[in-house]
Motif scaffolding. Structure first.
Motif, PDB file in Angstrom:
ATOM      1  N   SER A 178     -13.581   8.135  16.812  1.00 31.02           N
ATOM      2  CA  SER A 178     -13.493   6.977  15.936  1.00 31.02           C
ATOM      3  C   SER A 178     -12.098   6.375  16.007  1.00 31.02           C
ATOM      4  O   SER A 178     -11.117   7.067  16.293  1.00 31.02           O
ATOM      5  CB  SER A 178     -13.807   7.387  14.498  1.00 31.02           C
ATOM      6  OG  SER A 178     -13.696   6.288  13.619  1.00 31.02           O
ATOM      7  N   ARG A 179     -12.024   5.068  15.732  1.00 29.12           N
ATOM      8  CA  ARG A 179     -10.749   4.348  15.754  1.00 29.12           C
ATOM      9  C   ARG A 179     -10.691   3.451  14.527  1.00 29.12           C
ATOM     10  O   ARG A 179     -11.615   2.690  14.244  1.00 29.12           O
ATOM     11  CB  ARG A 179     -10.633   3.508  17.028  1.00 29.12           C
ATOM     12  CG  ARG A 179      -9.350   2.675  17.133  1.00 29.12           C
ATOM     13  CD  ARG A 179      -9.388   1.795  18.383  1.00 29.12           C
ATOM     14  NE  ARG A 179      -8.195   0.972  18.511  1.00 29.12           N
ATOM     15  CZ  ARG A 179      -7.137   1.297  19.234  1.00 29.12           C
ATOM     16  NH1 ARG A 179      -7.131   2.438  19.909  1.00 29.12           N
ATOM     17  NH2 ARG A 179      -6.089   0.496  19.298  1.00 29.12           N
ATOM     18  N   ILE A 180      -9.595   3.563  13.781  1.00 30.40           N
ATOM     19  CA  ILE A 180      -9.364   2.697  12.628  1.00 30.40           C
ATOM     20  C   ILE A 180      -8.126   1.859  12.905  1.00 30.40           C
ATOM     21  O   ILE A 180      -7.038   2.386  13.114  1.00 30.40           O
ATOM     22  CB  ILE A 180      -9.161   3.497  11.331  1.00 30.40           C
ATOM     23  CG1 ILE A 180     -10.372   4.380  11.052  1.00 30.40           C
ATOM     24  CG2 ILE A 180      -8.915   2.551  10.155  1.00 30.40           C
ATOM     25  CD1 ILE A 180     -10.214   5.267   9.828  1.00 30.40           C
ATOM     26  N   GLU A 181      -8.301   0.547  12.914  1.00 34.25           N
ATOM     27  CA  GLU A 181      -7.186  -0.375  13.133  1.00 34.25           C
ATOM     28  C   GLU A 181      -6.843  -1.044  11.809  1.00 34.25           C
ATOM     29  O   GLU A 181      -7.702  -1.665  11.182  1.00 34.25           O
ATOM     30  CB  GLU A 181      -7.556  -1.432  14.171  1.00 34.25           C
ATOM     31  CG  GLU A 181      -7.900  -0.866  15.547  1.00 34.25           C
ATOM     32  CD  GLU A 181      -8.360  -1.933  16.512  1.00 34.25           C
ATOM     33  OE1 GLU A 181      -8.496  -3.103  16.074  1.00 34.25           O
ATOM     34  OE2 GLU A 181      -8.597  -1.619  17.687  1.00 34.25           O
ATOM     35  N   THR A 182      -5.604  -0.906  11.379  1.00 32.83           N
ATOM     36  CA  THR A 182      -5.173  -1.469  10.104  1.00 32.83           C
ATOM     37  C   THR A 182      -3.913  -2.296  10.294  1.00 32.83           C
ATOM     38  O   THR A 182      -2.987  -1.875  10.995  1.00 32.83           O
ATOM     39  CB  THR A 182      -4.888  -0.360   9.071  1.00 32.83           C
ATOM     40  OG1 THR A 182      -6.084   0.388   8.847  1.00 32.83           O
ATOM     41  CG2 THR A 182      -4.421  -0.943   7.749  1.00 32.83           C
ATOM     42  N   THR A 183      -3.891  -3.462   9.677  1.00 31.14           N
ATOM     43  CA  THR A 183      -2.685  -4.286   9.635  1.00 31.14           C
ATOM     44  C   THR A 183      -2.291  -4.476   8.182  1.00 31.14           C
ATOM     45  O   THR A 183      -3.121  -4.845   7.343  1.00 31.14           O
ATOM     46  CB  THR A 183      -2.917  -5.663  10.286  1.00 31.14           C
ATOM     47  OG1 THR A 183      -3.228  -5.493  11.666  1.00 31.14           O
ATOM     48  CG2 THR A 183      -1.680  -6.531  10.162  1.00 31.14           C
ATOM     49  N   LEU A 184      -1.036  -4.195   7.867  1.00 26.05           N
ATOM     50  CA  LEU A 184      -0.511  -4.368   6.519  1.00 26.05           C
ATOM     51  C   LEU A 184       0.686  -5.313   6.552  1.00 26.05           C
ATOM     52  O   LEU A 184       1.473  -5.274   7.493  1.00 26.05           O
ATOM     53  CB  LEU A 184      -0.067  -3.033   5.927  1.00 26.05           C
ATOM     54  CG  LEU A 184      -1.127  -1.935   5.772  1.00 26.05           C
ATOM     55  CD1 LEU A 184      -0.466  -0.655   5.286  1.00 26.05           C
ATOM     56  CD2 LEU A 184      -2.212  -2.373   4.814  1.00 26.05           C
ATOM     57  N   VAL A 185       0.804  -6.138   5.537  1.00 23.17           N
ATOM     58  CA  VAL A 185       2.004  -6.941   5.343  1.00 23.17           C
ATOM     59  C   VAL A 185       2.668  -6.433   4.070  1.00 23.17           C
ATOM     60  O   VAL A 185       2.109  -6.565   2.974  1.00 23.17           O
ATOM     61  CB  VAL A 185       1.682  -8.444   5.220  1.00 23.17           C
ATOM     62  CG1 VAL A 185       2.968  -9.237   4.991  1.00 23.17           C
ATOM     63  CG2 VAL A 185       0.959  -8.943   6.471  1.00 23.17           C
ATOM     64  N   ILE A 186       3.830  -5.796   4.232  1.00 16.50           N
ATOM     65  CA  ILE A 186       4.532  -5.165   3.111  1.00 16.50           C
ATOM     66  C   ILE A 186       5.730  -6.022   2.722  1.00 16.50           C
ATOM     67  O   ILE A 186       6.631  -6.269   3.534  1.00 16.50           O
ATOM     68  CB  ILE A 186       5.016  -3.749   3.484  1.00 16.50           C
ATOM     69  CG1 ILE A 186       3.865  -2.914   4.049  1.00 16.50           C
ATOM     70  CG2 ILE A 186       5.636  -3.070   2.269  1.00 16.50           C
ATOM     71  CD1 ILE A 186       2.767  -2.639   3.068  1.00 16.50           C
ATOM     72  N   GLY A 187       5.763  -6.470   1.480  1.00 14.80           N
ATOM     73  CA  GLY A 187       6.849  -7.314   0.991  1.00 14.80           C
ATOM     74  C   GLY A 187       7.547  -6.716  -0.197  1.00 14.80           C
ATOM     75  O   GLY A 187       7.215  -5.606  -0.643  1.00 14.80           O
ATOM     76  N   PRO A 188       8.518  -7.429  -0.760  1.00 10.89           N
ATOM     77  CA  PRO A 188       9.238  -6.926  -1.937  1.00 10.89           C
ATOM     78  C   PRO A 188       8.327  -6.903  -3.157  1.00 10.89           C
ATOM     79  O   PRO A 188       7.389  -7.692  -3.271  1.00 10.89           O
ATOM     80  CB  PRO A 188      10.361  -7.955  -2.111  1.00 10.89           C
ATOM     81  CG  PRO A 188       9.810  -9.214  -1.514  1.00 10.89           C
ATOM     82  CD  PRO A 188       8.968  -8.774  -0.352  1.00 10.89           C
ATOM     83  N   LYS A 189       8.607  -5.977  -4.065  1.00 11.25           N
ATOM     84  CA  LYS A 189       7.807  -5.883  -5.277  1.00 11.25           C
ATOM     85  C   LYS A 189       8.248  -6.952  -6.281  1.00 11.25           C
ATOM     86  O   LYS A 189       9.404  -6.971  -6.690  1.00 11.25           O
ATOM     87  CB  LYS A 189       7.965  -4.507  -5.908  1.00 11.25           C
ATOM     88  CG  LYS A 189       7.443  -3.362  -5.063  1.00 11.25           C
ATOM     89  CD  LYS A 189       7.688  -2.035  -5.760  1.00 11.25           C
ATOM     90  CE  LYS A 189       7.216  -0.863  -4.917  1.00 11.25           C
ATOM     91  NZ  LYS A 189       7.490   0.430  -5.573  1.00 11.25           N
ATOM     92  N   PRO A 190       7.345  -7.805  -6.715  1.00 12.71           N
ATOM     93  CA  PRO A 190       7.710  -8.793  -7.743  1.00 12.71           C
ATOM     94  C   PRO A 190       7.784  -8.140  -9.118  1.00 12.71           C
ATOM     95  O   PRO A 190       7.376  -6.989  -9.296  1.00 12.71           O
ATOM     96  CB  PRO A 190       6.553  -9.801  -7.669  1.00 12.71           C
ATOM     97  CG  PRO A 190       5.403  -8.995  -7.165  1.00 12.71           C
ATOM     98  CD  PRO A 190       5.969  -7.969  -6.240  1.00 12.71           C
ATOM     99  N   ASP A 191       8.311  -8.862 -10.088  1.00 15.09           N
ATOM    100  CA  ASP A 191       8.404  -8.341 -11.451  1.00 15.09           C
ATOM    101  C   ASP A 191       7.024  -7.910 -11.948  1.00 15.09           C
ATOM    102  O   ASP A 191       6.037  -8.633 -11.793  1.00 15.09           O
ATOM    103  CB  ASP A 191       8.961  -9.411 -12.395  1.00 15.09           C
ATOM    104  CG  ASP A 191      10.419  -9.728 -12.113  1.00 15.09           C
ATOM    105  OD1 ASP A 191      11.065  -8.918 -11.429  1.00 15.09           O
ATOM    106  OD2 ASP A 191      10.894 -10.797 -12.558  1.00 15.09           O
ATOM    107  N   GLY A 192       6.969  -6.732 -12.555  1.00 11.63           N
ATOM    108  CA  GLY A 192       5.732  -6.235 -13.124  1.00 11.63           C
ATOM    109  C   GLY A 192       4.860  -5.456 -12.155  1.00 11.63           C
ATOM    110  O   GLY A 192       3.865  -4.860 -12.568  1.00 11.63           O
ATOM    111  N   TRP A 193       5.223  -5.421 -10.865  1.00 10.75           N
ATOM    112  CA  TRP A 193       4.367  -4.756  -9.875  1.00 10.75           C
ATOM    113  C   TRP A 193       4.274  -3.247 -10.125  1.00 10.75           C
ATOM    114  O   TRP A 193       3.189  -2.682 -10.178  1.00 10.75           O
ATOM    115  CB  TRP A 193       4.901  -5.028  -8.475  1.00 10.75           C
ATOM    116  CG  TRP A 193       4.013  -4.502  -7.377  1.00 10.75           C
ATOM    117  CD1 TRP A 193       3.969  -3.243  -6.863  1.00 10.75           C
ATOM    118  CD2 TRP A 193       3.004  -5.237  -6.674  1.00 10.75           C
ATOM    119  NE1 TRP A 193       3.017  -3.143  -5.881  1.00 10.75           N
ATOM    120  CE2 TRP A 193       2.405  -4.359  -5.743  1.00 10.75           C
ATOM    121  CE3 TRP A 193       2.553  -6.557  -6.734  1.00 10.75           C
ATOM    122  CZ2 TRP A 193       1.388  -4.753  -4.889  1.00 10.75           C
ATOM    123  CZ3 TRP A 193       1.540  -6.951  -5.883  1.00 10.75           C
ATOM    124  CH2 TRP A 193       0.970  -6.056  -4.966  1.00 10.75           C
TER     125      TRP A 193
END
Length: 329
Positions: A178-193
């Motif tokens: 099996s193959r799992i392909e994942t793309t994530l866009v990781i940014g700064p945490k905004p207030d309240g996150w």
């Protein structure tokens, strides 16, 4: 079942809200199962193609989730869950309320859902040849692409993760897997996150059920040990990122073991499963197709894909956190 699917996607979507801050977030989400008997979209109508907007807002002990025109409001203090549907003009319809005790019973029942697709699990390949099934191992590769994307006014880095479930010392082409392909866009945490991310955990603890019970795909994969291991590895990797997930995209593929086709041609019923799906006795034939067609085409077969994009984020509660007058308090 469609209502359950929508609730599952909403409760496990990109953003998990909290009772410690006022926050409203909107995501555009898509999810689809493929394979075997065709494709099964989680959402119906235009939402299947274009995705569906999911609004989640919290204020104090209350979280409200709007999925299309379906509304779910959870009050941790009252230990109740209200659901109702908005008309096309935005007017609330009949309101249904359940207690946390009733919800515990309903969610516990999900563990007993039948994913056999009408097939007798006692006649499956894995039951007949359980002792002969070989081991799989998981390899995780992560790439920081150097690219950036902006969503909801927040800019993040693009990260690609590939999870491979394969036979020891063999490629997917050689031994299936099996193959799992994942793309994530990781940014700064905004207030309240940070405060918001704890809300689901508080709800899970209040209900008294493991979070995995709420994961639609996790429910299906729970009986396929190799795929479950792959998903666990992916989630562990994602947990190491210290930031806000602005976009996520995931595709899951399986590849048949070419030796299974050779066995079929020779009339042998040995212990090579036609795909990783065969490791789970409860995986339905509508998701993992078994038989001559799969074995004759050992190439990658898409099983599931999903995507979620953060489209709006504010530190204010939406008006939907107030129950309509017609709803029982």
């Amino acid at each position: 079942m469609r209502a359950i699917s929508i609730a599952l996607i909403a409760s496990t979507s990109l953003f998990c809200t909290s009772a410690l801050a006022a926050v409203t977030v909107e995501n555009l989400s898509k999810a689809k199962f493929s394979g075997g008997a065709g494709a099964a979209n989680i959402f119906a109508g235009d939402a299947a193609k274009d995705g569906i907007n999911i609004l989640t807002s919290i204020d104090g002990e209350i979280r409200v989730t709007k999925t299309g025109r379906q509304i779910e409001l959870i009050d941790l203090g009252a230990e109740k869950i209200w659901t109702y549907k908005l008309s096309r003009r935005g007017k609330p319809g009949k309101c249904k309320v359940v207690t946390f005790d009733e919800q515990r019973e309903a969610m516990a029942a999900l563990k007993d859902l039948d994913f056999t697709g009408g097939r007798d699990p006692d006649t499956s390949v894995e039951t007949a040849n359980d002792a002969a099934l070989p081991e799989y191992e998981v390899t995780i590769n992560m790439t920081e692409t150097g690219e950036e994307e902006t969503h909801a006014g927040l800019t993040g880095e693009v990260i690609d993760i590939v999870v491979l479930v394969h036979r020891p010392e063999m490629t997917l082409e050689e031994g299936g897997g099996s193959r799992i392909e994942t793309t994530l866009v990781i940014g700064p945490k905004p207030d309240g996150w940070d405060e918001s991310v704890a809300w689901n955990q508080r709800y899970f603890e209040a209900i008294g059920i493991d979070a995995e019970t709420f994961e639609g795909l996790g429910q299906v994969l729970a009986s396929a040990p190799a795929l479950k291991t792959a998903m666990d590895g992916l989630q562990d990797k994602e947990a190491t990122f210290d930031g806000a997930v602005l976009r996520s995209k995931m595709k899951l593929y399986t590849m048949a073991d070419p030796r299974a086709a050779e066995q079929q041609d020779s009339g042998d019923k040995g212990g090579f499963p036609s795909s990783v799906g065969d490791l789970g006795s409860k995986i339905g034939s509508s998701i993992f197709k078994r038989g001559k067609e799969e074995l004759s085409d050992p190439g990658p077969r898409e099983v599931f894909k999903s995507s979620t994009v953060l489209t709006s984020y504010t530190t204010e509660a939406d008006a939907l956190v107030m129950l309509p007058e017609r709803c029982e308090q």
